[in-house]
Design a protein around this motif. Structure first.
Motif, PDB file in Angstrom:
ATOM      1  N   VAL A  94       0.859  -1.173   0.000  1.00  0.00           N
ATOM      2  CA  VAL A  94       0.000   0.000   0.000  1.00  0.00           C
ATOM      3  C   VAL A  94       0.899   1.228   0.000  1.00  0.00           C
ATOM      4  O   VAL A  94       1.807   1.343   0.838  1.00  0.00           O
ATOM      5  N   LYS A  95       0.641   2.129  -0.927  1.00  0.00           N
ATOM      6  CA  LYS A  95       1.381   3.394  -0.976  1.00  0.00           C
ATOM      7  C   LYS A  95       0.357   4.518  -0.974  1.00  0.00           C
ATOM      8  O   LYS A  95      -0.581   4.507  -1.776  1.00  0.00           O
ATOM      9  N   ILE A  96       0.527   5.470  -0.064  1.00  0.00           N
ATOM     10  CA  ILE A  96      -0.398   6.601   0.052  1.00  0.00           C
ATOM     11  C   ILE A  96       0.420   7.882   0.083  1.00  0.00           C
ATOM     12  O   ILE A  96       1.251   8.081   0.977  1.00  0.00           O
ATOM     13  N   GLN A  97       0.166   8.729  -0.889  1.00  0.00           N
ATOM     14  CA  GLN A  97       0.826  10.031  -0.965  1.00  0.00           C
ATOM     15  C   GLN A  97      -0.229  11.113  -0.786  1.00  0.00           C
ATOM     16  O   GLN A  97      -1.275  11.076  -1.434  1.00  0.00           O
ATOM     17  N   VAL A  98       0.048  12.063   0.103  1.00  0.00           N
ATOM     18  CA  VAL A  98      -0.894  13.143   0.395  1.00  0.00           C
ATOM     19  C   VAL A  98      -0.186  14.470   0.172  1.00  0.00           C
ATOM     20  O   VAL A  98       0.911  14.691   0.696  1.00  0.00           O
ATOM     21  N   THR A  99      -0.798  15.352  -0.618  1.00  0.00           N
ATOM     22  CA  THR A  99      -0.241  16.683  -0.857  1.00  0.00           C
ATOM     23  C   THR A  99      -1.292  17.740  -0.545  1.00  0.00           C
ATOM     24  O   THR A  99      -2.496  17.502  -0.682  1.00  0.00           O
ATOM     25  N   GLN A 100      -0.810  18.902  -0.127  1.00  0.00           N
ATOM     26  CA  GLN A 100      -1.683  20.047   0.108  1.00  0.00           C
ATOM     27  C   GLN A 100      -2.141  20.571  -1.250  1.00  0.00           C
ATOM     28  O   GLN A 100      -1.311  20.834  -2.122  1.00  0.00           O
ATOM     29  N   ARG A 101      -3.428  20.686  -1.437  1.00  0.00           N
ATOM     30  CA  ARG A 101      -3.978  21.007  -2.752  1.00  0.00           C
ATOM     31  C   ARG A 101      -3.566  22.385  -3.275  1.00  0.00           C
ATOM     32  O   ARG A 101      -3.175  22.520  -4.425  1.00  0.00           O
ATOM     33  N   ASN A 102      -3.625  23.419  -2.434  1.00  0.00           N
ATOM     34  CA  ASN A 102      -3.389  24.784  -2.921  1.00  0.00           C
ATOM     35  C   ASN A 102      -1.930  25.095  -3.230  1.00  0.00           C
ATOM     36  O   ASN A 102      -1.643  25.992  -4.007  1.00  0.00           O
ATOM     37  N   CYS A 103      -0.975  24.355  -2.652  1.00  0.00           N
ATOM     38  CA  CYS A 103       0.442  24.655  -2.899  1.00  0.00           C
ATOM     39  C   CYS A 103       1.249  23.433  -3.323  1.00  0.00           C
ATOM     40  O   CYS A 103       2.463  23.534  -3.498  1.00  0.00           O
ATOM     41  N   ASN A 104       0.594  22.278  -3.466  1.00  0.00           N
ATOM     42  CA  ASN A 104       1.238  21.054  -3.920  1.00  0.00           C
ATOM     43  C   ASN A 104       2.395  20.604  -3.021  1.00  0.00           C
ATOM     44  O   ASN A 104       3.363  20.008  -3.477  1.00  0.00           O
ATOM     45  N   THR A 105       2.303  20.897  -1.730  1.00  0.00           N
ATOM     46  CA  THR A 105       3.317  20.504  -0.754  1.00  0.00           C
ATOM     47  C   THR A 105       3.032  19.092  -0.250  1.00  0.00           C
ATOM     48  O   THR A 105       1.900  18.788   0.125  1.00  0.00           O
ATOM     49  N   LEU A 106       4.053  18.264  -0.219  1.00  0.00           N
ATOM     50  CA  LEU A 106       3.910  16.905   0.291  1.00  0.00           C
ATOM     51  C   LEU A 106       3.662  16.942   1.790  1.00  0.00           C
ATOM     52  O   LEU A 106       4.438  17.504   2.550  1.00  0.00           O
ATOM     53  N   LEU A 107       2.545  16.323   2.225  1.00  0.00           N
ATOM     54  CA  LEU A 107       2.210  16.242   3.644  1.00  0.00           C
ATOM     55  C   LEU A 107       2.595  14.898   4.243  1.00  0.00           C
ATOM     56  O   LEU A 107       3.002  14.814   5.399  1.00  0.00           O
ATOM     57  N   SER A 108       2.443  13.832   3.452  1.00  0.00           N
ATOM     58  CA  SER A 108       2.700  12.496   3.971  1.00  0.00           C
ATOM     59  C   SER A 108       2.964  11.536   2.821  1.00  0.00           C
ATOM     60  O   SER A 108       2.367  11.661   1.753  1.00  0.00           O
ATOM     61  N   LEU A 109       3.847  10.584   3.076  1.00  0.00           N
ATOM     62  CA  LEU A 109       4.107   9.511   2.118  1.00  0.00           C
ATOM     63  C   LEU A 109       4.306   8.224   2.909  1.00  0.00           C
ATOM     64  O   LEU A 109       5.223   8.126   3.723  1.00  0.00           O
ATOM     65  N   LEU A 110       3.411   7.275   2.683  1.00  0.00           N
ATOM     66  CA  LEU A 110       3.538   5.946   3.265  1.00  0.00           C
ATOM     67  C   LEU A 110       3.824   4.988   2.132  1.00  0.00           C
ATOM     68  O   LEU A 110       3.124   4.993   1.130  1.00  0.00           O
ATOM     69  N   ASP A 111       4.828   4.164   2.283  1.00  0.00           N
ATOM     70  CA  ASP A 111       5.157   3.145   1.280  1.00  0.00           C
ATOM     71  C   ASP A 111       5.349   1.841   2.040  1.00  0.00           C
ATOM     72  O   ASP A 111       6.441   1.536   2.501  1.00  0.00           O
ATOM     73  N   LEU A 112       4.267   1.097   2.196  1.00  0.00           N
ATOM     74  CA  LEU A 112       4.237  -0.078   3.058  1.00  0.00           C
ATOM     75  C   LEU A 112       4.327  -1.349   2.226  1.00  0.00           C
ATOM     76  O   LEU A 112       3.624  -1.498   1.229  1.00  0.00           O
ATOM     77  N   LYS A 113       5.161  -2.283   2.659  1.00  0.00           N
ATOM     78  CA  LYS A 113       5.431  -3.508   1.896  1.00  0.00           C
ATOM     79  C   LYS A 113       4.876  -4.769   2.537  1.00  0.00           C
ATOM     80  O   LYS A 113       5.010  -5.851   1.961  1.00  0.00           O
TER      81      LYS A 113
END
Length: 122
Positions: A55-74
């Motif tokens: 499972v990989k989940i990437q979250v970015t702030q919509r208005n500035c495209n800043t990465l908030l979180s990245l999970l890369d689970l194996k």
């Protein structure tokens, strides 16, 4: 489906059609599916490979495209949908090894939230 929700349940949760890695493969479990969606404030890219327990989940702030979180689970052994409503959606991921169980609670709506817990099984 070994601890992962059915394809229809994921369609309902993410409210979008996935982009499939292999468009000729009919079996969702052995494919890789990428869901791209937003809650209005954050953008999400969720990639699932159920047969590999990834499972990989990437979250970015919509208005500035800043990465908030990245999970890369194996090694996700359980992917549970805990809420699937118009104004609330969340999941629980579980990873287990010999000594510990890790759980990750993720809210997608109304706003992104992530809680990581580790439980001693000894």
């Amino acid at each position: 489906m070994q601890g992962f929700p059915e394809e229809n349940d994921l369609l309902s949760l993410f409210e979008c059609e996935p982009i499939m890695f292999d468009t000729t493969m009919k079996d969702f479990f052995y494919n890789e599916a990428t869901y791209q969606f937003s809650n209005g404030e954050e953008e999400f890219v969720v990639t699932l490979s159920p047969s590999y327990s990834e499972v990989k989940i990437q979250v970015t702030q919509r208005n500035c495209n800043t990465l908030l979180s990245l999970l890369d689970l194996k090694s996700v052994d359980k992917f549970e949908i805990t809420a699937d409503k118009k104004d609330q959606s969340s999941i629980l991921l579980r990873m287990q090894n010999d000594a510990f169980i890790q759980t990750i609670e993720i809210d997608f709506k109304p706003k992104f939230k992530l809680i990581l817990k580790e439980h001693d099984t000894r």
